[in-house]
Design a protein around this motif. Structure first.
Motif, mmCIF file in Angstrom:
data_model
loop_
_atom_site.group_PDB
_atom_site.id
_atom_site.type_symbol
_atom_site.label_atom_id
_atom_site.label_comp_id
_atom_site.label_asym_id
_atom_site.label_seq_id
_atom_site.Cartn_x
_atom_site.Cartn_y
_atom_site.Cartn_z
ATOM 1 N N MET A 173 0.946 -0.998 0.047
ATOM 2 C CA MET A 173 -0.114 0.087 -0.100
ATOM 3 C C MET A 173 1.026 1.393 -0.068
ATOM 4 S SD MET A 173 -3.217 0.598 0.105
ATOM 5 C CE MET A 173 -4.576 -0.273 -0.310
ATOM 6 N N LYS A 174 0.286 2.344 -0.254
ATOM 7 C CA LYS A 174 0.860 3.605 -0.371
ATOM 8 C C LYS A 174 1.099 4.274 0.930
ATOM 9 C CE LYS A 174 -0.022 8.135 -2.274
ATOM 10 N NZ LYS A 174 -1.025 8.984 -2.859
ATOM 11 N N LYS A 175 2.331 4.919 0.942
ATOM 12 C CA LYS A 175 2.371 5.659 2.369
ATOM 13 C C LYS A 175 2.476 7.059 2.270
ATOM 14 C CE LYS A 175 5.554 2.415 4.712
ATOM 15 N NZ LYS A 175 6.448 2.284 5.714
ATOM 16 N N ASN B 216 4.103 -0.512 9.717
ATOM 17 C CA ASN B 216 3.557 -0.004 8.217
ATOM 18 C C ASN B 216 3.426 1.397 8.845
ATOM 19 O OD1 ASN B 216 1.306 -0.458 10.140
ATOM 20 N ND2 ASN B 216 -0.109 -1.341 8.460
ATOM 21 N N LEU B 217 4.256 2.134 9.113
ATOM 22 C CA LEU B 217 4.142 3.471 9.775
ATOM 23 C C LEU B 217 3.892 4.389 8.411
ATOM 24 C CD1 LEU B 217 4.571 5.332 12.161
ATOM 25 C CD2 LEU B 217 6.954 5.598 11.484
ATOM 26 N N PHE B 218 2.799 5.210 8.617
ATOM 27 C CA PHE B 218 2.241 6.072 7.649
ATOM 28 C C PHE B 218 1.804 5.532 6.581
ATOM 29 C CE2 PHE B 218 5.695 8.839 9.540
ATOM 30 C CZ PHE B 218 4.910 9.200 10.631
ATOM 31 N N GLU B 219 1.472 4.212 6.731
ATOM 32 C CA GLU B 219 0.668 3.410 5.321
ATOM 33 C C GLU B 219 -0.742 3.634 5.273
ATOM 34 O OE1 GLU B 219 0.089 -1.187 4.247
ATOM 35 O OE2 GLU B 219 2.343 -0.677 4.573
ATOM 36 N N ILE B 220 -1.368 4.036 3.998
ATOM 37 C CA ILE B 220 -2.764 4.242 4.110
ATOM 38 C C ILE B 220 -3.406 3.008 3.816
ATOM 39 C CG2 ILE B 220 -4.368 5.217 2.667
ATOM 40 C CD1 ILE B 220 -2.302 7.174 1.503
ATOM 41 N N LEU B 221 -4.266 2.743 4.654
ATOM 42 C CA LEU B 221 -5.137 1.337 4.574
ATOM 43 C C LEU B 221 -6.583 1.865 4.411
ATOM 44 C CD1 LEU B 221 -3.953 0.062 8.151
ATOM 45 C CD2 LEU B 221 -2.980 -0.552 5.766
#
Length: 175
Positions: free
Chosen positions: A1-3, A142-147
């Motif tokens: 996923m995108k951060k 998963n720091l700052f990952e967009i979920l």
């Protein structure tokens, strides 16, 4: 996923307060996430208004630990909706909410909470609009990952406002 680059997206005071939350989450082993309008506004590059963090578990427990490490300016709890408002010494206010399952007996009523501390994926189901279900992890792995569990990113991209799956006008028996 995108951060997302939160340092670039937030002003210094807000980033510092969130960084303290990240540090305490790591120390305590409690999972936390940015959720709701702040995530939507970061993605749209709009001014931020409210800062909401969802605590996977009980918000009060996390905020009590946070207050020990950070020495906040003030903390107010709402026991009816397991939430807390924290004002940091730099003036930043953050609202913390426990993950929870809820339903609405009647349109316009406050929710009836059926479970506090549920898994994040269950909490997302109670959100009003899909664009408010997008979350940003504040956890080391998963720091700052967009979920995105509910298609909110696609709706945001298409500029669609779609009602989430939150339950209304249901009875306890249907739950």
């Amino acid at each position: 996923m995108k951060k997302v680059n939160l340092k670039r997206s937030l002003n210094n005071k807000v980033f510092e307060a969130i960084a303290e939350c990240v540090r305490v989450a790591e120390l305590s082993g409690i999972k936390i996430y940015l959720v709701g309008g702040i995530v939507r506004d970061i993605l749209l590059k709009k001014p931020l208004h409210d800062i909401d963090i969802t605590v996977e578990g009980r918000a009060k427990e996390f905020v009590e630990i946070l207050d020990c490490y950070v020495k906040t300016k003030s903390v107010k709890y709402n026991e009816n909706l397991p939430t807390a408002k924290v004002v940091f010494k730099n003036g930043v206010e953050i609202d913390f909410a426990s993950t929870r399952k809820e339903f609405y007996e009647n349109f316009g009523d406050l929710p009836k909470i059926t479970e506090t501390g549920c898994p994040l994926e269950e909490d997302i189901k109670r959100r009003d609009f899909t664009v408010n279900t997008i979350i940003i992890s504040l956890n080391k792995e998963n720091l700052f990952e967009i979920l995105d569990f509910a298609g909110g990113l696609e709706d945001l991209k298409k500029k669609k406002l779609k009602v989430g799956s939150r339950k209304r006008n249901t009875t306890k028996k249907e739950q």
